[in-house]
Design a protein around this motif. Structure first.
Motif, PDB file in Angstrom:
ATOM      1  N   ALA A  16       0.814  -1.349  -0.137  1.00 40.00           N
ATOM      2  CA  ALA A  16      -0.080  -0.028  -0.001  1.00 40.00           C
ATOM      3  C   ALA A  16       0.948   1.120   0.072  1.00 40.00           C
ATOM      4  O   ALA A  16       2.278   1.111   0.165  1.00 40.00           O
ATOM      5  N   ASP A  17       0.241   2.250  -0.164  1.00 43.78           N
ATOM      6  CA  ASP A  17       0.898   3.759  -0.137  1.00 43.78           C
ATOM      7  C   ASP A  17       0.798   3.882   1.494  1.00 43.78           C
ATOM      8  O   ASP A  17      -0.450   4.105   2.045  1.00 43.78           O
ATOM      9  N   ILE A  18       1.769   3.717   2.090  1.00 43.81           N
ATOM     10  CA  ILE A  18       1.791   3.653   3.793  1.00 43.81           C
ATOM     11  C   ILE A  18       2.437   4.995   4.255  1.00 43.81           C
ATOM     12  O   ILE A  18       3.468   5.529   3.840  1.00 43.81           O
ATOM     13  N   LYS A  19       1.653   5.748   4.964  1.00 47.41           N
ATOM     14  CA  LYS A  19       1.983   6.822   5.802  1.00 47.41           C
ATOM     15  C   LYS A  19       2.030   6.594   7.433  1.00 47.41           C
ATOM     16  O   LYS A  19       0.929   5.996   7.918  1.00 47.41           O
ATOM     17  N   ASP A  36      -5.029   2.124  -0.389  1.00 46.33           N
ATOM     18  CA  ASP A  36      -5.379   1.165  -1.305  1.00 46.33           C
ATOM     19  C   ASP A  36      -4.535   0.038  -1.023  1.00 46.33           C
ATOM     20  O   ASP A  36      -3.827  -0.472  -1.956  1.00 46.33           O
ATOM     21  N   PRO A  37      -4.931  -0.703   0.194  1.00 47.71           N
ATOM     22  CA  PRO A  37      -3.963  -1.811   0.495  1.00 47.71           C
ATOM     23  C   PRO A  37      -4.711  -3.011  -0.161  1.00 47.71           C
ATOM     24  O   PRO A  37      -5.793  -3.352  -0.319  1.00 47.71           O
ATOM     25  N   TYR A  38      -3.361  -3.784  -0.631  1.00 47.01           N
ATOM     26  CA  TYR A  38      -3.790  -5.137  -1.266  1.00 47.01           C
ATOM     27  C   TYR A  38      -2.801  -6.138  -0.408  1.00 47.01           C
ATOM     28  O   TYR A  38      -1.742  -6.013  -0.123  1.00 47.01           O
ATOM     29  N   CYS A  39      -3.321  -7.405  -0.273  1.00 50.82           N
ATOM     30  CA  CYS A  39      -2.558  -8.687   0.247  1.00 50.82           C
ATOM     31  C   CYS A  39      -1.989  -9.087  -0.745  1.00 50.82           C
ATOM     32  O   CYS A  39      -2.265  -9.136  -2.170  1.00 50.82           O
ATOM     33  N   VAL A  40      -0.647  -9.467  -0.714  1.00 52.50           N
ATOM     34  CA  VAL A  40       0.084 -10.167  -1.942  1.00 52.50           C
ATOM     35  C   VAL A  40       0.614 -11.594  -1.348  1.00 52.50           C
ATOM     36  O   VAL A  40       0.870 -11.770  -0.278  1.00 52.50           O
ATOM     37  N   ALA A  60      -0.293 -13.087  -6.381  1.00 52.22           N
ATOM     38  CA  ALA A  60      -1.581 -12.582  -6.413  1.00 52.22           C
ATOM     39  C   ALA A  60      -1.983 -11.622  -5.546  1.00 52.22           C
ATOM     40  O   ALA A  60      -1.386 -11.686  -4.133  1.00 52.22           O
ATOM     41  N   TYR A  61      -2.689 -10.630  -6.094  1.00 51.80           N
ATOM     42  CA  TYR A  61      -3.336  -9.404  -5.212  1.00 51.80           C
ATOM     43  C   TYR A  61      -4.530  -9.628  -4.894  1.00 51.80           C
ATOM     44  O   TYR A  61      -5.434 -10.206  -5.650  1.00 51.80           O
ATOM     45  N   TYR A  62      -4.950  -9.508  -3.671  1.00 53.23           N
ATOM     46  CA  TYR A  62      -6.474  -9.545  -3.103  1.00 53.23           C
ATOM     47  C   TYR A  62      -6.570  -8.180  -2.437  1.00 53.23           C
ATOM     48  O   TYR A  62      -5.830  -8.009  -1.369  1.00 53.23           O
ATOM     49  N   LYS A  63      -7.722  -7.544  -2.774  1.00 58.16           N
ATOM     50  CA  LYS A  63      -7.881  -6.386  -1.824  1.00 58.16           C
ATOM     51  C   LYS A  63      -7.953  -6.835  -0.455  1.00 58.16           C
ATOM     52  O   LYS A  63      -8.572  -7.464   0.089  1.00 58.16           O
ATOM     53  N   TRP A  64      -7.145  -6.088   0.613  1.00 57.73           N
ATOM     54  CA  TRP A  64      -7.165  -6.278   1.777  1.00 57.73           C
ATOM     55  C   TRP A  64      -8.325  -5.421   2.341  1.00 57.73           C
ATOM     56  O   TRP A  64      -8.899  -4.349   2.146  1.00 57.73           O
ATOM     57  N   MET A  65      -9.175  -6.110   3.286  1.00 54.71           N
ATOM     58  CA  MET A  65     -10.398  -5.469   3.956  1.00 54.71           C
ATOM     59  C   MET A  65     -11.491  -5.402   2.901  1.00 54.71           C
ATOM     60  O   MET A  65     -11.817  -4.200   2.663  1.00 54.71           O
ATOM     61  N   SER A  66     -11.625  -6.506   1.903  1.00 55.64           N
ATOM     62  CA  SER A  66     -12.316  -6.485   0.886  1.00 55.64           C
ATOM     63  C   SER A  66     -13.856  -6.054   0.977  1.00 55.64           C
ATOM     64  O   SER A  66     -14.433  -5.414   0.105  1.00 55.64           O
ATOM     65  N   LEU A  67     -14.433  -6.249   2.060  1.00 52.12           N
ATOM     66  CA  LEU A  67     -15.836  -5.738   2.435  1.00 52.12           C
ATOM     67  C   LEU A  67     -16.031  -4.236   2.871  1.00 52.12           C
ATOM     68  O   LEU A  67     -17.041  -3.899   3.283  1.00 52.12           O
ATOM     69  N   ASN A  69     -15.722  -0.200   2.378  1.00 47.03           N
ATOM     70  CA  ASN A  69     -15.934   0.705   1.185  1.00 47.03           C
ATOM     71  C   ASN A  69     -14.696   1.796   1.239  1.00 47.03           C
ATOM     72  O   ASN A  69     -14.638   2.361   0.376  1.00 47.03           O
ATOM     73  N   ASP A  70     -13.884   1.952   2.362  1.00 39.35           N
ATOM     74  CA  ASP A  70     -13.017   2.868   2.307  1.00 39.35           C
ATOM     75  C   ASP A  70     -11.772   2.310   1.527  1.00 39.35           C
ATOM     76  O   ASP A  70     -11.229   0.946   1.477  1.00 39.35           O
ATOM     77  N   SER A  71     -11.033   3.110   1.024  1.00 38.31           N
ATOM     78  CA  SER A  71      -9.719   2.624   0.275  1.00 38.31           C
ATOM     79  C   SER A  71      -8.377   3.233   1.278  1.00 38.31           C
ATOM     80  O   SER A  71      -7.349   2.885   0.935  1.00 38.31           O
ATOM     81  N   ASP A  72      -8.736   4.180   2.264  1.00 42.15           N
ATOM     82  CA  ASP A  72      -7.634   4.471   3.044  1.00 42.15           C
ATOM     83  C   ASP A  72      -8.151   3.959   4.539  1.00 42.15           C
ATOM     84  O   ASP A  72      -9.185   4.198   5.080  1.00 42.15           O
TER      85      ASP A  72
END
Length: 134
Positions: A16-19, A36-40, A60-67, A69-72
């Motif tokens: 992700a873009d981590i801050k 925009d976190p993704y599991c790898v 393989a990329y999987y959206k982290w916290m896939s349920l 709505n937030d991207s941050d």
């Protein structure tokens, strides 16, 4: 943008873009913001090539916290084991995924909708040689 790879206590590797989020008065680290976190996940298969066996690594990329709505997503600092820079090829693939391009689209085809955009590729084949036993 600071694209980084984080290992969480759960064992998940998240790109992700981590801050950092710090307390204003004391500058103490409070938590992290993952944009925009993704599991790898690494999938390894053996490829036989004329008396030679070569491991093939596929990401393989999987959206982290896939349920969500937030991207941050704010992550408690205690849940992060470590943060590191990803391999250049992994970082490039993630950036292309976030920009909506396919990393291995060689024929320039689109998704057929006429919009000129292609579906993001969920995986990347790494043909890098390294000495690690992944």
């Amino acid at each position: 943008m600071s694209i980084q790879l984080a290992l969480l206590k759960s064992g998940e590797e998240v790109i992700a873009d981590i801050k950092e989020i710090r307390q204003e008065e004391t500058d103490v680290l409070v938590s992290y913001l993952f944009k925009d976190p993704y599991c790898v996940k690494i999938k390894t298969t053996q490829v036989l090539v004329e008396q030679e066996t070569r491991p093939k690594h596929e990401l393989a990329y999987y959206k982290w916290m896939s349920l969500s709505n937030d991207s941050d997503i704010i992550v408690n600092k205690d849940w992060v084991v470590c943060i590191t820079d990803p391999l250049d090829s992994v970082k490039k693939n993630y950036e292309e995924k976030m920009n909506g391009r396919r990393s291995n689209d060689t024929d320039g085809s689109t998704d057929g909708s006429g919009s000129g955009t292609s579906k993001p590729d969920p995986s990347l084949i790494l043909n890098e040689s390294n000495d690690s036993d992944i």
